[in-house]
Write a protein that holds these residues in place. Structure first.
Motif, mmCIF file in Angstrom:
data_model
loop_
_atom_site.group_PDB
_atom_site.id
_atom_site.type_symbol
_atom_site.label_atom_id
_atom_site.label_comp_id
_atom_site.label_asym_id
_atom_site.label_seq_id
_atom_site.Cartn_x
_atom_site.Cartn_y
_atom_site.Cartn_z
ATOM 1 N N GLY A 1 -1.441 4.727 9.324
ATOM 2 C CA GLY A 1 -2.228 5.798 8.729
ATOM 3 C C GLY A 1 -3.101 5.358 7.574
ATOM 4 O O GLY A 1 -3.477 6.176 6.724
ATOM 5 N N LYS A 2 -3.464 4.071 7.556
ATOM 6 C CA LYS A 2 -4.265 3.528 6.467
ATOM 7 C C LYS A 2 -5.518 2.850 7.014
ATOM 8 O O LYS A 2 -5.584 2.502 8.187
ATOM 9 N N LYS B 1 0.781 4.054 -2.889
ATOM 10 C CA LYS B 1 0.291 5.339 -2.360
ATOM 11 C C LYS B 1 -1.217 5.270 -2.135
ATOM 12 O O LYS B 1 -1.970 6.198 -2.436
ATOM 13 N N SER B 2 -1.631 4.145 -1.580
ATOM 14 C CA SER B 2 -3.051 3.853 -1.384
ATOM 15 C C SER B 2 -3.376 3.856 0.107
ATOM 16 O O SER B 2 -2.737 3.148 0.882
ATOM 17 N N GLU B 3 -4.368 4.626 0.496
ATOM 18 C CA GLU B 3 -4.723 4.760 1.908
ATOM 19 C C GLU B 3 -5.909 3.897 2.314
ATOM 20 O O GLU B 3 -6.136 3.667 3.497
ATOM 21 N N LYS B 4 -6.671 3.422 1.333
ATOM 22 C CA LYS B 4 -7.847 2.595 1.625
ATOM 23 C C LYS B 4 -7.674 1.249 0.947
ATOM 24 O O LYS B 4 -7.520 1.173 -0.280
ATOM 25 N N SER C 1 0.829 -1.214 0.000
ATOM 26 C CA SER C 1 0.000 0.000 0.000
ATOM 27 C C SER C 1 0.861 1.261 0.000
ATOM 28 O O SER C 1 0.458 2.295 -0.545
ATOM 29 N N ASP C 2 2.065 1.185 0.610
ATOM 30 C CA ASP C 2 3.005 2.300 0.534
ATOM 31 C C ASP C 2 3.467 2.506 -0.910
ATOM 32 O O ASP C 2 3.500 3.636 -1.416
#
Length: 229
Positions: free
Chosen positions: A215-216, A185-188, A181-182
């Protein structure tokens, strides 16, 4: 964009009133209630997206194609050709450019996994899908380990949602999915491919906590539940 989760990696993406069924695994799924006739609970299916040829991702393609007329199966060339020979309407793609469909643009992406049908037929390169629509952008990784190539995905556009496997052993586990996810660049993140079998069982609360600490948001849906992206 509406996303409905059923079990394992099976979900439906509803975009522009078109229903895209991903990796259908109902009849052979030990975690899906056999008392439920899944053909009766599904909406009309317009497309089936297949990430690779393993049984837990393709086992109901033929049954669904017989019950929903004009389904188009979209997958890599080898999987598409396999089902085309069985009289199913298919559209073969491979790693390359975006391809336009009525629901948006679709790109077949790398996955670090394997791909073979139960009868031993080679299933081509495993993959995932990057979907760009005017309702949002979604990355569906398919079964994979974390890969540095995932860094390329956000260059095509910001993601509203990533669908990632989190069960470990055969795919990424929680920590690797966080790293993925890092890269993305995905937060959800919608977690899939966990708890279907004993060897991919996870602690769901701990998994959500680990993502939150980074932070996700990790979304773990109950069977049949929906989120809007």
């Amino acid at each position: 964009m509406k996303v409905t989760f059923f079990s394992h990696s099976t979900c439906i993406l509803e975009i522009h009133e078109k229903n895209l069924l991903v990796d259908p695994f109902f009849s052979g799924n030990p975690s899906f209630d056999k008392k439920i006739n899944f053909l009766k609970i599904l909406p009309k299916i317009d497309y089936i997206l297949l990430t690779h040829a393993h049984y837990d991702h393709v086992c109901d393609v033929e049954l669904l194609s017989r019950n929903f007329h004009n389904i188009l199966v979209i997958s890599n060339y080898e999987i598409s050709n396999y089902f085309y020979k069985k009289g199913i309407k298919t559209y073969g793609i491979n790693y390359g450019s975006f391809t336009s469909f009525p629901f948006g643009k679709l790109k077949y992406t790398w996955a670090a996994h394997s791909s073979v049908f139960n009868d031993g037929t080679y299933g081509g390169n495993p993959g995932g899908f990057l979907l760009h629509t005017d309702e949002g952008n979604l990355y569906l990784s398919g079964d994979t380990s974390v890969m540095y190539e995932m860094n390329l995905i956000p260059n095509f556009g910001k993601l509203n949602l990533s669908i990632l496997p989190i069960g470990g052993r055969y795919t990424m586990d929680i920590e690797e999915a966080i790293l993925a996810s890092d890269f993305l660049k995905s937060e959800k993140i919608l977690g899939v491919h966990y708890n279907t079998f004993e060897d991919i069982r996870i602690d769901q609360e701990q998994a959500k906590k680990r993502f939150f600490e980074k932070g996700k948001e990790l979304i773990l849906l109950e069977k049949g539940k929906t989120i809007y992206v």
